[in-house]
Design a protein around this motif. Structure first.
Motif, PDB file in Angstrom:
ATOM      1  N   VAL A 268       4.625  -6.798  -4.720  1.00  0.00           N
ATOM      2  CA  VAL A 268       5.584  -6.365  -3.693  1.00  0.00           C
ATOM      3  C   VAL A 268       4.872  -5.268  -2.906  1.00  0.00           C
ATOM      4  O   VAL A 268       4.566  -4.204  -3.445  1.00  0.00           O
ATOM      5  CB  VAL A 268       6.881  -5.823  -4.350  1.00  0.00           C
ATOM      6  N   LEU A 269       4.559  -5.568  -1.643  1.00  0.00           N
ATOM      7  CA  LEU A 269       3.725  -4.662  -0.855  1.00  0.00           C
ATOM      8  C   LEU A 269       4.563  -3.748   0.039  1.00  0.00           C
ATOM      9  O   LEU A 269       5.587  -4.165   0.593  1.00  0.00           O
ATOM     10  CB  LEU A 269       2.783  -5.478   0.039  1.00  0.00           C
ATOM     11  N   GLY A 270       4.086  -2.521   0.174  1.00  0.00           N
ATOM     12  CA  GLY A 270       4.693  -1.593   1.124  1.00  0.00           C
ATOM     13  C   GLY A 270       6.129  -1.236   0.811  1.00  0.00           C
ATOM     14  O   GLY A 270       7.031  -1.386   1.637  1.00  0.00           O
ATOM     15  N   VAL A 271       6.345  -0.750  -0.412  1.00  0.00           N
ATOM     16  CA  VAL A 271       7.696  -0.345  -0.815  1.00  0.00           C
ATOM     17  C   VAL A 271       7.800   1.166  -0.669  1.00  0.00           C
ATOM     18  O   VAL A 271       6.861   1.879  -1.020  1.00  0.00           O
ATOM     19  CB  VAL A 271       7.921  -0.677  -2.311  1.00  0.00           C
ATOM     20  N   PRO A 272       8.925   1.674  -0.151  1.00  0.00           N
ATOM     21  CA  PRO A 272       9.044   3.137  -0.094  1.00  0.00           C
ATOM     22  C   PRO A 272       8.974   3.737  -1.503  1.00  0.00           C
ATOM     23  O   PRO A 272       9.538   3.180  -2.438  1.00  0.00           O
ATOM     24  CB  PRO A 272      10.424   3.375   0.519  1.00  0.00           C
ATOM     25  N   ASP A 273       8.262   4.858  -1.625  1.00  0.00           N
ATOM     26  CA  ASP A 273       8.050   5.449  -2.942  1.00  0.00           C
ATOM     27  C   ASP A 273       9.188   6.400  -3.261  1.00  0.00           C
ATOM     28  O   ASP A 273       9.143   7.581  -2.951  1.00  0.00           O
ATOM     29  CB  ASP A 273       6.708   6.205  -2.919  1.00  0.00           C
ATOM     30  N   ARG A 274      10.253   5.850  -3.862  1.00  0.00           N
ATOM     31  CA  ARG A 274      11.390   6.712  -4.215  1.00  0.00           C
ATOM     32  C   ARG A 274      11.990   6.269  -5.544  1.00  0.00           C
ATOM     33  O   ARG A 274      11.756   5.148  -5.990  1.00  0.00           O
ATOM     34  CB  ARG A 274      12.438   6.695  -3.098  1.00  0.00           C
ATOM     35  N   PRO A 275      12.772   7.152  -6.171  1.00  0.00           N
ATOM     36  CA  PRO A 275      13.336   6.811  -7.476  1.00  0.00           C
ATOM     37  C   PRO A 275      14.167   5.530  -7.404  1.00  0.00           C
ATOM     38  O   PRO A 275      14.841   5.281  -6.399  1.00  0.00           O
ATOM     39  CB  PRO A 275      14.232   8.016  -7.816  1.00  0.00           C
ATOM     40  N   GLY A 276      14.101   4.740  -8.438  1.00  0.00           N
ATOM     41  CA  GLY A 276      14.952   3.547  -8.514  1.00  0.00           C
ATOM     42  C   GLY A 276      14.287   2.272  -8.044  1.00  0.00           C
ATOM     43  O   GLY A 276      14.832   1.183  -8.200  1.00  0.00           O
ATOM     44  N   ILE A 277      13.086   2.391  -7.449  1.00  0.00           N
ATOM     45  CA  ILE A 277      12.442   1.191  -6.897  1.00  0.00           C
ATOM     46  C   ILE A 277      12.078   0.193  -8.000  1.00  0.00           C
ATOM     47  O   ILE A 277      12.357  -1.002  -7.883  1.00  0.00           O
ATOM     48  CB  ILE A 277      11.197   1.591  -6.061  1.00  0.00           C
ATOM     49  N   ALA A 278      11.506   0.687  -9.081  1.00  0.00           N
ATOM     50  CA  ALA A 278      11.113  -0.233 -10.167  1.00  0.00           C
ATOM     51  C   ALA A 278      12.340  -0.975 -10.680  1.00  0.00           C
ATOM     52  O   ALA A 278      12.307  -2.186 -10.920  1.00  0.00           O
ATOM     53  CB  ALA A 278      10.446   0.545 -11.299  1.00  0.00           C
ATOM     54  N   TYR A 279      13.427  -0.259 -10.795  1.00  0.00           N
ATOM     55  CA  TYR A 279      14.655  -0.889 -11.285  1.00  0.00           C
ATOM     56  C   TYR A 279      15.177  -1.924 -10.280  1.00  0.00           C
ATOM     57  O   TYR A 279      15.599  -3.018 -10.646  1.00  0.00           O
ATOM     58  CB  TYR A 279      15.706   0.194 -11.555  1.00  0.00           C
ATOM     59  N   GLN A 280      15.097  -1.577  -9.000  1.00  0.00           N
ATOM     60  CA  GLN A 280      15.603  -2.523  -7.983  1.00  0.00           C
ATOM     61  C   GLN A 280      14.764  -3.801  -7.938  1.00  0.00           C
ATOM     62  O   GLN A 280      15.265  -4.867  -7.629  1.00  0.00           O
ATOM     63  CB  GLN A 280      15.630  -1.848  -6.609  1.00  0.00           C
ATOM     64  N   ILE A 281      13.489  -3.668  -8.252  1.00  0.00           N
ATOM     65  CA  ILE A 281      12.623  -4.855  -8.248  1.00  0.00           C
ATOM     66  C   ILE A 281      12.779  -5.644  -9.557  1.00  0.00           C
ATOM     67  O   ILE A 281      12.992  -6.859  -9.548  1.00  0.00           O
ATOM     68  CB  ILE A 281      11.140  -4.456  -8.045  1.00  0.00           C
ATOM     69  N   LEU A 282      12.695  -4.941 -10.668  1.00  0.00           N
ATOM     70  CA  LEU A 282      12.653  -5.656 -11.957  1.00  0.00           C
ATOM     71  C   LEU A 282      14.032  -5.967 -12.539  1.00  0.00           C
ATOM     72  O   LEU A 282      14.162  -6.886 -13.352  1.00  0.00           O
ATOM     73  CB  LEU A 282      11.818  -4.870 -12.969  1.00  0.00           C
ATOM     74  N   GLY A 283      15.064  -5.247 -12.067  1.00  0.00           N
ATOM     75  CA  GLY A 283      16.428  -5.526 -12.560  1.00  0.00           C
ATOM     76  C   GLY A 283      16.823  -6.980 -12.327  1.00  0.00           C
ATOM     77  O   GLY A 283      17.176  -7.701 -13.273  1.00  0.00           O
ATOM     78  N   PRO A 284      16.735  -7.466 -11.068  1.00  0.00           N
ATOM     79  CA  PRO A 284      17.131  -8.860 -10.809  1.00  0.00           C
ATOM     80  C   PRO A 284      16.233  -9.875 -11.530  1.00  0.00           C
ATOM     81  O   PRO A 284      16.678 -10.965 -11.874  1.00  0.00           O
ATOM     82  CB  PRO A 284      16.957  -9.004  -9.286  1.00  0.00           C
ATOM     83  N   ILE A 285      14.984  -9.487 -11.774  1.00  0.00           N
ATOM     84  CA  ILE A 285      14.066 -10.386 -12.501  1.00  0.00           C
ATOM     85  C   ILE A 285      14.534 -10.504 -13.959  1.00  0.00           C
ATOM     86  O   ILE A 285      14.602 -11.592 -14.526  1.00  0.00           O
ATOM     87  CB  ILE A 285      12.619  -9.827 -12.438  1.00  0.00           C
ATOM     88  N   ALA A 286      14.890  -9.368 -14.540  1.00  0.00           N
ATOM     89  CA  ALA A 286      15.392  -9.389 -15.927  1.00  0.00           C
ATOM     90  C   ALA A 286      16.718 -10.131 -15.998  1.00  0.00           C
ATOM     91  O   ALA A 286      16.961 -10.899 -16.938  1.00  0.00           O
ATOM     92  CB  ALA A 286      15.555  -7.957 -16.441  1.00  0.00           C
ATOM     93  N   ASP A 287      17.575  -9.918 -14.988  1.00  0.00           N
ATOM     94  CA  ASP A 287      18.881 -10.605 -14.999  1.00  0.00           C
ATOM     95  C   ASP A 287      18.707 -12.121 -15.005  1.00  0.00           C
ATOM     96  O   ASP A 287      19.548 -12.852 -15.515  1.00  0.00           O
ATOM     97  CB  ASP A 287      19.719 -10.199 -13.778  1.00  0.00           C
ATOM     98  N   ALA A 288      17.606 -12.584 -14.408  1.00  0.00           N
ATOM     99  CA  ALA A 288      17.351 -14.030 -14.366  1.00  0.00           C
ATOM    100  C   ALA A 288      16.615 -14.498 -15.635  1.00  0.00           C
ATOM    101  O   ALA A 288      16.164 -15.644 -15.702  1.00  0.00           O
ATOM    102  CB  ALA A 288      16.529 -14.377 -13.131  1.00  0.00           C
ATOM    103  N   ASN A 289      16.498 -13.599 -16.622  1.00  0.00           N
ATOM    104  CA  ASN A 289      15.859 -13.920 -17.908  1.00  0.00           C
ATOM    105  C   ASN A 289      14.388 -14.312 -17.740  1.00  0.00           C
ATOM    106  O   ASN A 289      13.872 -15.177 -18.428  1.00  0.00           O
ATOM    107  CB  ASN A 289      16.650 -15.031 -18.622  1.00  0.00           C
ATOM    108  N   ILE A 290      13.731 -13.672 -16.758  1.00  0.00           N
ATOM    109  CA  ILE A 290      12.291 -13.904 -16.576  1.00  0.00           C
ATOM    110  C   ILE A 290      11.552 -12.768 -17.292  1.00  0.00           C
ATOM    111  O   ILE A 290      11.825 -11.591 -17.043  1.00  0.00           O
ATOM    112  CB  ILE A 290      11.925 -13.905 -15.068  1.00  0.00           C
ATOM    113  N   ASP A 291      10.646 -13.145 -18.189  1.00  0.00           N
ATOM    114  CA  ASP A 291       9.884 -12.119 -18.921  1.00  0.00           C
ATOM    115  C   ASP A 291       8.780 -11.565 -18.044  1.00  0.00           C
ATOM    116  O   ASP A 291       8.040 -12.315 -17.418  1.00  0.00           O
ATOM    117  CB  ASP A 291       9.238 -12.716 -20.173  1.00  0.00           C
TER     118      ASP A 291
END
Ligand code: ADP
Ligand code: ASP
Ligand code: MG
Length: 409
Positions: A268-291
């Motif tokens: 994921v390129l060019g993401v603003p560097d602020r708190p919560g970004i990792a969660y916003q990216i990986l949360g939906p991935i985990a919700d879809a049961n992708i390891d």
């Protein structure tokens, strides 16, 4: 009298003669007075054939239907194995995962075992039967057939051994034990007589196909005595997975090298560097049961960051679609890319705990071959790197040599 679970992989049941060979070994154990539970895989190539067949009919096959179909491979071999035993005068009975009731969750194609109803197996064993159970499959609470992920018959074997409190679980395959690396890639690889549970877990998690990781996890959780052996040799002690590090032995720093061609990289390129970004990216991935396996994030001088992680190749398109549809606009990412042409190589050893400089030795060895490292991840007992897949075999060979893992002589 001991209770032994023997698991035979695809090449060990590839044709009627090999199935007879399995039956002969089982007969020998029976003759010694042991109770034997046999777990079999599908004939080698069969699972791949079924998966390809499904893809001819549906481009992205429905997971529930896929499991219903792909589990048939093992249904054939359990019956053939039971018949081969009967032909030798041994009473035998086969069971599918659903018939045993190997209860799993409903994550089709990669379900987890939740419990095993072992009572009927025990009754059959006490009545003198050899029980033959289909590997790789189970059933969810609604009666849907599920499968446990590629290589899942290992997990069936160890989980059954745990449920039955078996004296030993023997994994019979086409190599005579666990080697310092895959002997198909490095012919000089050396068989290990023992390997610690922790190292085996790490090797399996880094991609060594000789044991499925969940099988090793079960062995650890329930302290199952686990041994890897060749089904083509009469003799041999194979490799024993041990739960204690041997104190008097000189522990090698590196015990083995694992590799994995099954992962793909998502960036994921060019993401603003602020708190919560990792969660916003990986949360939906985990919700879809992708390891997700490796993760790295780099912050640039302009306050934006590139976020990279790896997933199984089978789930790359799903991960990309989720990010592009649900996440990209939301977090203001510039671009989302996927790369399937990667491979992961890992050096593993409990001896690394007390030694420094292993990482630099690894990086130097790769640098000398001009192999670029794309990602790095370390733990107390492993260092793994992602490289271009075209360098995979070279990387494994040079590292195997650099760490002195070849056979003596
Ligand atoms: P099975 O069908 O019996 O389950 P697999 O193909 O799943 O067999 O696993 C056995 C294979 O694992 C071997 O043929 C070998 O190529 C591969 N392998 C990978 N890493 C190792 C290792 N460290 N030691 C032994 N075999 C390994
Ligand atoms: N037949 C399944 C596979 O090919 C399970 C196994 O062999 O362990 O992945
Ligand atoms: Mg296997």
């Amino acid at each position: 009298m001991a209770l032994i679970v023997q698991k035979y992989g695809g090449t060990s049941v590839a044709n009627p003669e090999r199935i007879r060979n399995v039956a002969r070994r089982v007969a020998r154990y029976k003759a010694l007075g042991h109770q034997v539970v046999v777990v079999v895989s599908a004939m080698s190539g069969e699972t791949n054939r079924l998966l390809a067949l499904a893809r001819e009919v549906m481009s992205d096959p429905d997971p529930r239907e896929l499991d219903t179909m792909v589990s048939t491979g093992e249904q054939v071999t359990i019956a053939l194995t039971a018949m081969a035993l009967m032909e030798m005068g041994i009473r035998a009975k086969s069971y599918t995962g659903a018939q045993v009731r190997i209860l799993t969750d409903d994550a089709f194609t990669k379900a987890r075992i939740l419990g095993i109803d072992e009572e009927n197996i025990r009754k059959d064993l006490d009545a003198g039967f050899v029980v033959v159970v289909a590997g790789f499959q189970g059933v969810d609470e609604h009666g849907n057939i599920t499968t446990l992920g590629r290589g899942g018959s290992d997990t069936t074997g160890v989980a059954l051994a745990a449920a039955l409190k078996a004296d030993e679980c023997q994994i019979y395959t086409d190599v005579d034990g666990v080697y310092t690396t895959d002997p198909r890639i490095v012919p000089e690889a050396r068989r290990l007589t023992t390997i610690t549970f922790e190292e085996m877990l790490e090797l399996a998690s880094q991609g060594s196909k000789v044991l499925q990781i969940r099988a090793v996890e079960f062995a650890g959780k329930y302290q199952v005595k686990l041994r890897v052996l060749s089904s083509f040799e009469e003799e041999g002690d194979g490799t024993l997975i041990t739960f204690e590090e041997e104190e008097n032995m000189e522990q090698p720093i590196i015990s083995g090298i694992a590799f994995n061609r099954d992962e793909a990289k998502v960036t994921v390129l060019g993401v603003p560097d602020r708190p919560g970004i990792a969660y916003q990216i990986l949360g939906p991935i985990a919700d879809a049961n992708i390891d997700v396996d490796m993760i790295i994030q780099n912050t640039g001088a302009d306050g934006t960051t590139d976020f990279t992680f790896t997933v199984h190749k089978n789930e790359l398109n799903k991960a990309l679609a989720i990010l592009r549809d649900k996440v990209q606009a939301h977090i203001g990412a510039r671009e989302i890319t996927g790369d399937e042409k990667i491979a992961k190589v890992a050096v593993v050893g409990v001896g690394m705990r007390s030694h420094v400089g292993i990482a630099s030795e690894m990086f130097r060895t790769l640098a000398e071959e001009g192999i670029n490292i794309q990602m790095i991840s370390t733990s107390e007992i492993k260092i793994s790197v992602v490289v271009d897949e075209k360098y995979l075999e070279l990387a494994v060979r040079v590292l195997h040599k650099a760490f002195g893992l070849e056979q003596a002589g």
